[in-house]
Structure formats: structure tokens, C-alpha cells
Design an enzyme around this catalytic site. Structure first.
Site, short mmCIF file in Angstrom:
data_model
loop_
_atom_site.label_atom_id
_atom_site.label_comp_id
_atom_site.label_asym_id
_atom_site.label_seq_id
_atom_site.Cartn_x
_atom_site.Cartn_y
_atom_site.Cartn_z
NE ARG A 26 -46.94 18.88 61.76
CZ ARG A 26 -46.40 18.08 60.87
NH1 ARG A 26 -46.94 17.91 59.67
NH2 ARG A 26 -45.31 17.38 61.16
CG ASP A 27 -47.18 14.25 60.63
OD1 ASP A 27 -47.81 14.20 59.58
OD2 ASP A 27 -46.01 13.87 60.74
CG HIS A 220 -41.27 13.05 61.96
ND1 HIS A 220 -42.15 13.84 62.66
CD2 HIS A 220 -41.97 12.60 60.89
CE1 HIS A 220 -43.32 13.87 62.03
NE2 HIS A 220 -43.23 13.12 60.95
CG HIS A 222 -44.67 8.94 58.75
ND1 HIS A 222 -45.94 9.34 58.42
CD2 HIS A 222 -44.04 10.05 59.19
CE1 HIS A 222 -46.07 10.65 58.63
NE2 HIS A 222 -44.92 11.11 59.10
CB CYS A 253 -49.91 6.15 54.42
SG CYS A 253 -49.25 6.43 52.78
CG ASN A 262 -46.62 10.82 62.66
OD1 ASN A 262 -47.59 11.52 62.42
ND2 ASN A 262 -45.40 11.13 62.29
ZN ZN Z 1 -44.67 13.16 59.46
#
Ligand code: ZN
Length: 322
Positions: A26-27, A220, A222, A253, A262
Site C-alpha cells: 500500500r504505502d 509507522h 519513514h 521520497c 518506509n
Molecule cells: Zn507512510
């Protein structure tokens, strides 16, 4: 030690000390321009499950024109449900998404809620208070339609926001309390923009636990500025036992060339296992799961220091090393 895992999915082996929740499908996938073909996603998820991952965020129920990379999420959910003991999770931004996710048969819903008002308005065109109302509506929907499904809120930009800058810790805690009142099972904290530092992580998770007790959820993190693992360790030190991570650190990013997205699942699992903290994940099989990921996204950078360096000579999983 199972960090609020649902009793109806007794998947966490008694010996596992932490739950690593894989969010790459997902991410990670939502952050890359290319769309991974569905067949490759299924092979990747199969490899993750074979490595012992017990929770995977397999996609997101948002309109396909917004995130074409995740348009096949319902099909991916149905496939992932075939892995016994795996908690199949999907992100939903609103009631419509929650309805679709429940229809597809997810075990767990995760709803993002921005701690930053500026990020909330830019991202979902709703104030934070309006999002709390949306969360309450999703909780009612869950209670009526699928009471066994778990409901999590991830407070995004909890450690800082690229639009607003600093985010008040009081705001984060107030929103977490509001979510629990709204009927949410777990509230986690997300460093969406990679601005967190370990002292801040420690402070905010201690406050979160003091405010909402056992409803405190995942970290969570990054790795935008290289502090992903340090921040996870800081969270672990103050009692966090669920960690989101992405295989290969998928989802670079765009504002930080060379930085991964992540925290890298392989490096996080290596850190814990080297410390003698059991993850329930076979690290050799986990490293092997990079192959179907790379095959499904040709040309996309796949990160990870452990994969680059290999496991240390004599490394034995789960044995404390000096
Ligand atoms: Zn994230």
C-alpha cells in the site's frame, strides 16, 4: 505482547515479541509511478506470507483514478485471505472505502487522520474534526456490518508536517483520545514525512500510552532522513510492539533523492532478531521476497542495508548477540 491483535486471528506465535506489519503493497506502491501488475503483487504477497509476515496492508480502497496503482485492491484482498493466519489489512479514507473493504473481506481497516490541519485540508479537503466524524461513522458501520473486523487509525504527520512545520503534541493526543471515543480499537502514530527523531518518538508514545492505554498502536516510521530504525528502537524502548515497515523501503521520497520511503522491513527484522527480540519472521525467506518485488517493478530502486551486506557470519536468528 501481541499489541492488540484480534483474538479471531490468533496468528501471532506465542514466541514473537513484536509484530511487523508490512505496508509495502500500500504505502510503497502508492508512492511509485509504475503500476505493479496484479499477478506480481500476488506473488510478492505470497512470498511475504511464506517468510512469516502475519499482517500485510495489501492496498487502499480509494477511487481508481486517484491511485491507479491500487485499483486491484479487492482482488488482492481476496487472494491474501487464502493465507491462513494472515491479517489482511487495507487503508480506507472514508465510509465508501470502508464499505468496499468490508465487502472484499478485509480483517482490519486502517484510516489515516492527519494531525496537521494544513495536511488534512490539502490531502482530504476535510478538517481534522470532520475526519474524526468520518472515523466515528466508519466505526458504526464496522459495528453493524462486521464487528470482528479491527479498526485502526494512523495519525499521519504526528511528528511534523511539510506544509505546517511543527505539529503540537497536544493536538496529536487530543485526536487520539477522540478516535478512541469514536470506537477505534488502535491509534498509531505515523511519521509520514520523515521528520521524527528518537527523543520525540519516546516522548509522544509515552504520552499516547498514558492517554489511551492499550489502544496505543503501531509506530509507522519513514526513513527519509535515515532515522527510521533509530525511531523504531526508541518506540520499542517505551513499549511499542507493532511496527509498520516496507520491504526494500519501497516508496522513495521525491523530496529526498536516494532516501528510502518506509523503514526497510529486512533491516528492522535484522535489528530485532540480532537483539534477541523475536519477530516470527524467517529473515532468509524475507530477503528472498525482494525478488518478486523487483520483478514486478523493473527499474524501481529497492533499498536495504542488510540485503546489501548479507547476514553476518555465524548469525543465528533470535539469539542475542553481543
Ligand atoms: Zn507512510
Amino acid at each position: 505482547m501481541n499489541a492488540g491483535k484480534p483474538e479471531e486471528h490468533p496468528a501471532v506465535p506465542a514466541l514473537a515479541d513484536v509484530l511487523i506489519s508490512e505496508v509495502g503493497p500500500r504505502d510503497g506502491l502508492q508512492s511509485v509511478a509504475a503500476t505493479m501488475p496484479t499477478a506480481d503483487k500476488l506473488r510478492w504477497i505470497d512470498a511475504l506470507a511464506a517468510a512469516g509476515l502475519r499482517e500485510i496492508e495489501v492496498g487502499s480502497f480509494v477511487p481508481a483514478h486517484l491511485l491507479p496503482q491500487l485499483a486491484d485492491t479487492a482482488e488482492v484482498v481476496r487472494h491474501a485471505r487464502g493465507h491462513g493466519g494472515l491479517t489482511v489489512m487495507a487503508l480506507v479514507p472514508n465510509q465508501r472505502g470502508a464499505q468496499a473493504a468490508l465487502r472484499a473481506g478485509v480483517h482490519k481497516l486502517t484510516v489515516p487522520l492527519s494531525a496537521s490541519e494544513a495536511h488534512s485540508l490539502a490531502n482530504v479537503r476535510k478538517t481534522r474534526e470532520a475526519m474524526v466524524d468520518e472515523v466515528a461513522a466508519i466505526a458504526r458501520l464496522r459495528a453493524e456490518a462486521a464487528p470482528r473486523v479491527r479498526l485502526e487509525v494512523g495519525l499521519s504527520t504526528a511528528f511534523g508536517c511539510t506544509l505546517q512545520g511543527a505539529v503540537a503534541e497536544d493536538d496529536v493526543i487530543r485526536l487520539a483520545e477522540a478516535c478512541v471515543r469514536a470506537g477505534v480499537d488502535e491509534v498509531g502514530l505515523s511519521d509520514t514525512t520523515g521528520m521524527a527523531n528518537p527523543a520525540q518518538v519516546r516522548r509522544l508514545f509515552i504520552r499516547l500510552r498514558a492517554a489511551i492505554g492499550g489502544h496505543a498502536g503501531a509506530a509507522h516510521m519513514h526513513n527519509t532522513r535515515g532515522l527510521g530504525l533509530a525511531n523504531c528502537l526508541a518506540a520499542f524502548d517505551v513499549g511499542v510492539r507493532t511496527f509498520d515497515a516496507s520491504l526494500g523501503g519501497l516508496g522513495g521520497c521525491p523530496y529526498a533523492p536516494g532516501a528510502s520511503g518506509n523503514v526497510v522491513t529486512e533491516d528492522l527484522v535484522f535489528m530485532f532478531e540480532a537483539m534477541g527480540v523475536s519477530t516470527g519472521i524467517d529473515i532468509t525467506r524475507l530477503l528472498a521476497a525482494r525478488q518478486p518485488l523487483a520483478a514486478g517493478l523493473p527499474g524501481e530502486p529497492i533499498y536495504g542495508m542488510t540485503a546489501e551486506a548479507g547476514l553476518p557470519k555465524g548469525f543465528v536468528q533470535g539469539n542475542p548477540r553481543v
